[in-house]
Scaffold this active site. Structure first.
Site, mmCIF file in Angstrom:
data_model
loop_
_atom_site.group_PDB
_atom_site.id
_atom_site.type_symbol
_atom_site.label_atom_id
_atom_site.label_comp_id
_atom_site.label_asym_id
_atom_site.label_seq_id
_atom_site.Cartn_x
_atom_site.Cartn_y
_atom_site.Cartn_z
ATOM 1 C CE1 TYR A 62 40.260 17.813 -47.725
ATOM 2 C CE2 TYR A 62 41.783 18.139 -49.552
ATOM 3 C CZ TYR A 62 40.666 18.538 -48.831
ATOM 4 O OH TYR A 62 39.956 19.647 -49.222
ATOM 5 N N GLY A 63 41.084 12.800 -46.525
ATOM 6 C CA GLY A 63 39.826 12.260 -46.032
ATOM 7 C C GLY A 63 39.982 11.671 -44.653
ATOM 8 C CG HIS A 64 39.476 10.819 -40.583
ATOM 9 N ND1 HIS A 64 39.164 9.730 -39.791
ATOM 10 C CD2 HIS A 64 40.500 11.456 -39.958
ATOM 11 C CE1 HIS A 64 39.968 9.724 -38.730
ATOM 12 N NE2 HIS A 64 40.786 10.757 -38.807
ATOM 13 C CG ASP A 65 38.400 5.387 -43.685
ATOM 14 O OD1 ASP A 65 37.905 6.109 -44.569
ATOM 15 O OD2 ASP A 65 39.280 4.537 -43.914
ATOM 16 N N GLY A 66 35.705 6.299 -40.301
ATOM 17 C CA GLY A 66 35.179 6.271 -38.944
ATOM 18 C C GLY A 66 34.476 4.964 -38.652
ATOM 19 N N GLY A 113 29.401 -1.253 -34.915
ATOM 20 C CA GLY A 113 28.689 -1.791 -36.056
ATOM 21 C C GLY A 113 28.325 -0.789 -37.119
ATOM 22 C CB SER A 116 37.509 8.379 -36.345
ATOM 23 O OG SER A 116 37.671 7.647 -35.149
#
Length: 449
Positions: A290-294, A298, A58
């Protein structure tokens, strides 16, 4: 930065947390250090290197957001005009949402379009057009603008908007408008592109996942593969308010800044940030972060950006094992050392017993790809999660359950078997009185009998 020390620290933590393979990039000002450890595939034993590509999941949404804001800069898109202005054939089951939903609703996850709708609409260049047509029978997860609920489907739809306004596939627009200007030759969106590089495969429970990637229609929401250093390059574009290292402007300073402005509060503020900007997740860590994970099948990725006189960026890519604990330990050390930022410690239940019951929250909560059941047990309330489809494949199971331990007003913690960390679960009501549960970023309504 000491690159050898970074490599050794990554290797030690990855071994401690049974992470199959990992790659990290750390940027402090103009300096960048990279490291990798483990293997790309337990079957082949191929070593992970700093040039290996992993799926970033993401985090792709930030790239799609940037493409959308480029359209705003050129006067081709107004974030606050209804989508049907640009996509006249678009519709969902709810007529009010169809008529009024905007690109801004998609970008800040308030559209109510169910988040985990993953029909396989093929590998052809028409995959996003076919996905958009599939939305016609999709019921909303909540009324338009009523709350925040993380929506993969909304970003696939946003990718379709990019295609229509540019007259090219989302993949082609991404390469033309971002990848080529940034010199990111290793970044791609399709499996055949990943095969040209050393590509990680996902692992669940110590086994290679049976499928490498998600359906192509997920592209704008989560199909980019990249090296950790490529995420640093992209983050630096945003730190420079849209200007590349070579001086080319790809995004206006106004749009870059707008992406980092809080748009809406997240009902569960402990996991993915306290607020949503335009694409970016915003973290309340005592300073601007700020940021994002994805996450894909797996594979799990993490990106954090700390602006300032000496900006810091940390990107971590993994392909199995206890990735969350690796993230927690590694980012706690790196952001404290290089940015003076204290990453909040993992959530833990308060000491002592609780007499909290499930009386007012018990029931069945449903959305596409997920059913959540809350019921009373002899030891207290429990949460039973029953995923299906792609969500079940990503979790490696079709049912998991854990206790609900109170830790804040209307908030509980749960822990599922095989997962050492505690997951926050928040219960709340919308203005119309509907009971919702908010977990893992998504709001799910209770079925009323």
């Amino acid at each position: 930065m000491d690159q050898l020390a970074l490599r050794d620290r990554l290797a030690g933590l990855a071994e401690r947390h049974h992470v199959v393979g990992a790659s990290v990039a750390v940027a402090v000002g103009d300096d960048t250090a990279t490291a990798a450890t483990g293997v790309l595939n337990l079957r082949t034993g191929t070593p992970a290197t700093v040039d290996s590509v992993f799926q970033i999941g993401s985090i792709t949404k930030i790239w799609t957001t940037t493409l959308a804001l480029q359209l705003v800069d050129e006067g081709l898109l107004d974030l606050d005009r209804p989508l049907v202005t640009y996509l006249p054939d678009f519709r969902v089951l709810d007529e009010a949402t169809t008529a009024a939903v905007t690109a801004r609703h998609l970008l800040n996850h308030t559209s109510g379009i169910a988040g985990d709708f993953f029909p396989d609409t093929g590998r052809g260049d028409d995959t996003l057009a076919r996905f958009t047509a599939e939305l016609a029978d999709l019921a909303p997860s909540h009324p338009l603008g009523a709350t925040m609920s993380y929506s993969n489907s909304g970003f696939t739809l946003l990718g379709r908007l990019v295609e229509v306004l540019r007259g090219a596939t989302w993949d082609a627009v991404l390469r033309d408008r971002l990848l080529d200007p940034l010199g990111l030759d290793a970044v791609g969106t399709l499996p055949e592109e990943a095969l040209l590089r050393g590509a990680a495969v996902g692992h669940i429970g110590g086994e290679v996942t049976p499928t490498w990637g998600l359906p192509r229609c997920v592209g704008p929401a989560g199909l980019i593969h990249a090296r950790a250093a490529d995420l640093v390059t992209f983050a630096r574009l945003h730190l420079a308010d849209g200007v590349t290292a070579s001086g080319e402007r790809l995004l206006s300073a106004e749009s870059a800044a707008a992406m980092r402005e809080p748009e809406v509060a997240i009902p569960e503020p402990w996991t993915s940030g306290s607020h949503v900007g335009l694409g970016w997740m915003l973290f309340d860590w005592g300073t601007s972060v700020y940021g994002h994970d994805g996450s894909t099948l797996g594979q799990h990725a993490y990106l954090r950006v700390v602006p300032g006189p000496v900006p810091v960026v940390v990107a971590l890519l993994t392909n199995g094992g206890d990735h969350d604990q690796l993230y927690q330990d590694l980012f706690t050390e790196l952001l404290a050392e290089h940015a003076g930022v204290a990453v909040p410690p993992p959530l833990r239940p308060p000491p002592g017993p609780s007499d909290r019951t499930a009386d007012d929250i018990a029931g069945t909560y449903e959305r596409p790809s997920m059913t959540l059941v809350v019921r009373e047990h002899t030891d207290g309330p429990v949460l039973i999660a029953r995923p299906s489809g792609v969500v079940a494949a990503s979790l490696g199971t079709d049912e998991i359950r854990g206790p609900l331990v109170p830790f804040a007003p209307d908030a509980f913690l749960t822990r599922f078997p095989g997962h050492p960390g505690w997951l926050p679960v928040v219960f709340h009501r919308l203005d119309d009185g509907t009971r919702y549960v908010h977990v893992s970023g998504q709001a799910t309504a209770r079925k009323e009998t």
